[in-house]
Enzyme design. Structure first.
Site, PDB file in Angstrom:
ATOM      1  N   GLY A   1      20.631  -2.659  32.969  1.00 42.41           N
ATOM      2  CA  GLY A   1      21.873  -1.890  32.976  1.00 42.41           C
ATOM      3  C   GLY A   1      22.534  -1.948  31.601  1.00 42.41           C
ATOM      4  O   GLY A   1      21.848  -2.049  30.569  1.00 42.41           O
TER       5      GLY A   1
ATOM      6  N   GLY B   1       1.016  -0.702  10.087  1.00 46.71           N
ATOM      7  CA  GLY B   1      -0.414  -1.029  10.271  1.00 46.71           C
ATOM      8  C   GLY B   1      -1.242   0.219  10.523  1.00 46.71           C
ATOM      9  O   GLY B   1      -2.350   0.159  11.052  1.00 46.71           O
TER      10      GLY B   1
ATOM     11  N   SER C   1       0.226   7.236   5.418  1.00 47.17           N
ATOM     12  CA  SER C   1      -1.010   7.415   6.195  1.00 47.17           C
ATOM     13  C   SER C   1      -2.180   7.801   5.291  1.00 47.17           C
ATOM     14  O   SER C   1      -3.292   7.319   5.467  1.00 47.17           O
ATOM     15  CB  SER C   1      -0.815   8.524   7.233  1.00 47.17           C
ATOM     16  OG  SER C   1       0.265   8.219   8.068  1.00 47.17           O
TER      17      SER C   1
ATOM     18  N   GLN D   1      16.491  -0.619  31.023  1.00 43.77           N
ATOM     19  CA  GLN D   1      17.078   0.094  32.164  1.00 43.77           C
ATOM     20  C   GLN D   1      17.424  -0.874  33.288  1.00 43.77           C
ATOM     21  O   GLN D   1      18.498  -0.791  33.895  1.00 43.77           O
ATOM     22  CB  GLN D   1      16.072   1.162  32.650  1.00 43.77           C
ATOM     23  CG  GLN D   1      16.636   2.147  33.637  1.00 43.77           C
ATOM     24  CD  GLN D   1      17.670   3.082  32.993  1.00 43.77           C
ATOM     25  OE1 GLN D   1      17.743   3.193  31.777  1.00 43.77           O
ATOM     26  NE2 GLN D   1      18.481   3.698  33.824  1.00 43.77           N
TER      27      GLN D   1
ATOM     28  N   MET E   1       0.845  -1.201   0.000  1.00 43.64           N
ATOM     29  CA  MET E   1       0.000   0.000   0.000  1.00 43.64           C
ATOM     30  C   MET E   1       0.879   1.249   0.000  1.00 43.64           C
ATOM     31  O   MET E   1       0.679   2.164  -0.779  1.00 43.64           O
ATOM     32  CB  MET E   1      -0.872   0.024   1.269  1.00 43.64           C
ATOM     33  CG  MET E   1      -1.802  -1.151   1.414  1.00 43.64           C
ATOM     34  SD  MET E   1      -2.667  -1.080   3.005  1.00 43.64           S
ATOM     35  CE  MET E   1      -1.767  -2.289   3.922  1.00 43.64           C
TER      36      MET E   1
ATOM     37  N   GLU F   1      -5.688  -6.585  11.077  1.00 47.59           N
ATOM     38  CA  GLU F   1      -4.245  -6.344  11.066  1.00 47.59           C
ATOM     39  C   GLU F   1      -3.820  -5.613  12.344  1.00 47.59           C
ATOM     40  O   GLU F   1      -2.749  -5.862  12.907  1.00 47.59           O
ATOM     41  CB  GLU F   1      -3.897  -5.506   9.826  1.00 47.59           C
ATOM     42  CG  GLU F   1      -2.400  -5.341   9.624  1.00 47.59           C
ATOM     43  CD  GLU F   1      -2.059  -4.654   8.298  1.00 47.59           C
ATOM     44  OE1 GLU F   1      -2.898  -4.671   7.374  1.00 47.59           O
ATOM     45  OE2 GLU F   1      -0.958  -4.080   8.202  1.00 47.59           O
TER      46      GLU F   1
HETATM   47  C1  LIG Z   1       8.974  -2.339   9.387  1.00 47.81           C
HETATM   48  C2  LIG Z   1       7.867  -1.807   8.532  1.00 47.81           C
HETATM   49  C3  LIG Z   1       7.127  -2.691   7.748  1.00 47.81           C
HETATM   50  C4  LIG Z   1       6.112  -2.203   6.929  1.00 47.81           C
HETATM   51  N1  LIG Z   1       5.424  -3.085   6.118  1.00 47.81           N
HETATM   52  C5  LIG Z   1       4.542  -2.590   5.215  1.00 47.81           C
HETATM   53  C6  LIG Z   1       3.914  -3.471   4.260  1.00 47.81           C
HETATM   54  O1  LIG Z   1       4.139  -4.686   4.251  1.00 47.81           O
HETATM   55  N2  LIG Z   1       3.079  -2.931   3.338  1.00 47.81           N
HETATM   56  C7  LIG Z   1       2.795  -1.596   3.307  1.00 47.81           C
HETATM   57  O2  LIG Z   1       2.029  -1.170   2.459  1.00 47.81           O
HETATM   58  N3  LIG Z   1       3.368  -0.741   4.197  1.00 47.81           N
HETATM   59  C8  LIG Z   1       4.236  -1.204   5.146  1.00 47.81           C
HETATM   60  N4  LIG Z   1       4.833  -0.354   6.043  1.00 47.81           N
HETATM   61  C9  LIG Z   1       4.531   1.066   5.944  1.00 47.81           C
HETATM   62  C10 LIG Z   1       3.707   1.630   7.096  1.00 47.81           C
HETATM   63  O3  LIG Z   1       2.402   1.124   7.072  1.00 47.81           O
HETATM   64  C11 LIG Z   1       3.787   3.164   6.983  1.00 47.81           C
HETATM   65  O4  LIG Z   1       5.121   3.530   7.268  1.00 47.81           O
HETATM   66  C12 LIG Z   1       2.815   3.872   7.894  1.00 47.81           C
HETATM   67  O5  LIG Z   1       1.491   3.660   7.504  1.00 47.81           O
HETATM   68  C13 LIG Z   1       3.092   5.383   7.957  1.00 47.81           C
HETATM   69  O6  LIG Z   1       3.189   5.949   6.676  1.00 47.81           O
HETATM   70  P1  LIG Z   1       4.436   6.889   6.324  1.00 47.81           P
HETATM   71  O7  LIG Z   1       5.671   6.138   6.659  1.00 47.81           O
HETATM   72  O8  LIG Z   1       4.277   7.364   4.941  1.00 47.81           O
HETATM   73  O9  LIG Z   1       4.340   8.103   7.341  1.00 47.81           O
HETATM   74  P2  LIG Z   1       3.536   9.468   7.076  1.00 47.81           P
HETATM   75  O10 LIG Z   1       2.165   9.172   6.639  1.00 47.81           O
HETATM   76  O11 LIG Z   1       4.375  10.353   6.253  1.00 47.81           O
HETATM   77  O12 LIG Z   1       3.471  10.047   8.560  1.00 47.81           O
HETATM   78  C14 LIG Z   1       4.510  10.873   9.144  1.00 47.81           C
HETATM   79  C15 LIG Z   1       4.022  11.337  10.513  1.00 47.81           C
HETATM   80  O13 LIG Z   1       2.836  12.136  10.365  1.00 47.81           O
HETATM   81  C16 LIG Z   1       1.832  11.637  11.207  1.00 47.81           C
HETATM   82  N5  LIG Z   1       0.516  11.863  10.608  1.00 47.81           N
HETATM   83  C17 LIG Z   1       0.102  11.498   9.362  1.00 47.81           C
HETATM   84  N6  LIG Z   1      -1.171  11.834   9.190  1.00 47.81           N
HETATM   85  C18 LIG Z   1      -1.591  12.411  10.341  1.00 47.81           C
HETATM   86  C19 LIG Z   1      -2.822  12.967  10.796  1.00 47.81           C
HETATM   87  N7  LIG Z   1      -3.917  12.971  10.025  1.00 47.81           N
HETATM   88  N8  LIG Z   1      -2.898  13.477  12.061  1.00 47.81           N
HETATM   89  C20 LIG Z   1      -1.795  13.463  12.851  1.00 47.81           C
HETATM   90  N9  LIG Z   1      -0.604  12.951  12.488  1.00 47.81           N
HETATM   91  C21 LIG Z   1      -0.519  12.432  11.247  1.00 47.81           C
HETATM   92  C22 LIG Z   1       2.131  10.151  11.320  1.00 47.81           C
HETATM   93  O14 LIG Z   1       1.495   9.593  12.454  1.00 47.81           O
HETATM   94  C23 LIG Z   1       3.635  10.186  11.441  1.00 47.81           C
HETATM   95  O15 LIG Z   1       4.000  10.479  12.770  1.00 47.81           O
HETATM   96  C24 LIG Z   1       5.818  -0.815   6.902  1.00 47.81           C
HETATM   97  C25 LIG Z   1       6.547   0.061   7.712  1.00 47.81           C
HETATM   98  C26 LIG Z   1       7.563  -0.418   8.520  1.00 47.81           C
HETATM   99  C27 LIG Z   1       8.344   0.546   9.373  1.00 47.81           C
END
Ligand SMILES: Cc1cc2nc3c(=O)[nH]c(=O)nc-3n(C[C@H](O)[C@H](O)[C@H](O)COP(=O)(O)OP(=O)(O)OC[C@H]3O[C@@H](n4cnc5c(N)ncnc54)[C@H](O)[C@@H]3O)c2cc1C
Length: 390
Positions: A352, A376, A144, A349, A137, A255
């Site tokens: 140590g 997720g 997000s 913590q 996705m 999920e």
């Molecule tokens: C180890 C790992 C495995 C993953 N596996 C998959 C996978 O298999 N398939 C897949 O599709 N994705 C996967 N992801 C992606 C993951 O789902 C996204 O990283 C996540 O949804 C956040 O999107 P972003 O990284 O673009 O952050 P952004 O959307 O850019 O967010 C940046 C910051 O802004 C905040 N923010 C965004 N919108 C709002 C709002 N409306 N109000 C307040 N704060 C907000 C967020 O909370 C965050 O703190 C994985 C990520 C990781 C780290």
């Protein structure tokens, strides 16, 4: 001593979800993770992915796609069997093998929304481990805000032509196919522009990056995917055109419970290893566990983890009845993953300096667990979902 698995603590409140069959399955899972995963995990972390053969082995033991119907190679059992796998994997601190994503997320998309042809082609191979699945996705420019995705699938006769890229994809490098969220519509239809398309590895124009270098979960083959004029038949649509967003929203609640289970089980594991460590480690001539600060910290953590466990178990009862609501799942995801971060930090913590050494499982859990608050759907997005229902 550092790599021994601590005995789980007795729950304060007995759990009521599981029967004798579940317990027998738990024994099989425990053996698999302890004898076939734990001894290789350090090497998997160094190479950035599990051995491909472990997927086949998990399939041989009947540990893949267990909730899928028997006609598609599954065991046709309830979701508590998936829960047991998650709990046992968390117990040994294995973050390398993307079992839940394969069996409980990707397989669910195919089973719930896929055509008969897609189901009978892919689910049996997923159950044996012959094929590994992933879901894509997130894009470099958006995570997000899924509706802003730009990866497009443009109609061309009986095919789509796919262009774009996806990132952070769990099981990406080893995947044999990926369920990809694509834009099939144009302009202002919002969520209705999004569809799910199964794209096989090896299609012309579909390439993958190497494993991304992550802070933790280093044995997990998370990667980027690139689509350059990839021709995909329309028969690969998972669900009808334009219903991708609805399908994603339906599956995301489960999920999020998966991440809650991982979080609570990992917190229990952190606590068990810290109890053992603080009993063994002597400072000023007495065990660390004998200081009042340690005892109170452990008591607080045990209480909070127990309270979280009861909430997650109650969510699971509702999952079994098909009644779990997205706000309750979001609350579980954000609260349990936040709790895990607090617990693991405190447990480091109490270890140590050894708590900062990767040789100790608590240190690995410290770096692995951070992602639970991000993937997720971030915890901020969880609060958005909850607040909308108020
Ligand atoms: C180890 C790992 C495995 C993953 N596996 C998959 C996978 O298999 N398939 C897949 O599709 N994705 C996967 N992801 C992606 C993951 O789902 C996204 O990283 C996540 O949804 C956040 O999107 P972003 O990284 O673009 O952050 P952004 O959307 O850019 O967010 C940046 C910051 O802004 C905040 N923010 C965004 N919108 C709002 C709002 N409306 N109000 C307040 N704060 C907000 C967020 O909370 C965050 O703190 C994985 C990520 C990781 C780290």
């Amino acid at each position: 001593m550092s790599n021994t698995i601590a005995q789980p603590m007795n729950p304060m409140l007995p759990r009521t979800l599981f029967n004798a069959d579940h317990q027998a399955f738990r024994d099989t899972c425990r053996r698999f993770f302890e004898t076939e995963c734990l001894p290789h995990d350090e090497r998997w972390q160094e190479q950035g992915h599990v051995d491909r053969t472990i997927w086949n082995r998990a399939g041989e033991l009947g540990l893949l796609c267990v909730t899928m119907p028997e006609q598609y190679g599954g065991l046709g059992v309830d979701r508590l069997y998936s829960v047991i796998l998650l709990e046992e994997q968390a117990r040994i601190g294995n973050s390398s093998l993307g079992l839940a994503l394969h069996s409980d997320i990707v397989a669910n998309y195919l089973n719930n929304f896929g055509s008969e042809e897609l189901k009978s082609t892919w689910l049996p191979k997923m159950a044996t481990g012959e094929s590994v699945g992933a879901i894509a996705m997130t894009e470099p420019g958006t995570g997000s805000d899924l509706q802003s995705m730009i990866t497009s699938a443009v109609s061309d006769g009986d095919d789509y032509i796919v262009n774009g890229s996806k990132t952070f994809i769990t099981n990406g490098v080893l995947s044999d196919f990926v369920v990809v969220a694509v834009k099939t519509g144009d302009g202002d239809k919002g969520a209705q522009n999004i569809s799910l398309l199964l794209i096989e590895a090896g299609r012309a124009g579909f390439t993958k990056s190497k494993t991304l270098k992550k802070v933790g979960m280093r044995g997990q083959d998370t990667c980027e995917l690139f689509f350059d004029n990839v021709r995909v038949p329309k028969s690969n649509l998972v669900g009808k055109e334009g219903v991708g967003f609805i399908a994603l929203m339906k599956e995301l609640a489960w999920e999020r419970i998966i991440i809650s289970i991982m979080s609570i089980s990992s917190a229990e594991s952190a606590l068990a290893m810290t109890l053992q460590y603080t009993n063994d480690r002597k400072v000023f001539g007495k065990p660390v566990a004998s200081f009042q600060n340690t005892r109170f910290k452990l008591a607080e953590m045990r209480s909070e983890v127990q309270i979280g466990r009861v909430y997650v178990d109650r969510c699971l009862e509702l999952v079994l009845k098909g009644e779990l609501q997205p706000d309750a799942a979001s609350a579980a995801k954000y609260w349990c993953s936040d709790l895990l971060s607090r617990v693991v930090d405190e447990c480091v913590q109490l270890h140590g300096g050894y708590g900062f050494m990767l040789e100790y499982p608590i240190a690995k859990l410290y770096i692995d667990s951070r992602a639970n608050r991000i993937f997720g759907g971030t915890n901020e997005i969880m609060k958005e979902i909850i607040s909308r229902t108020m």
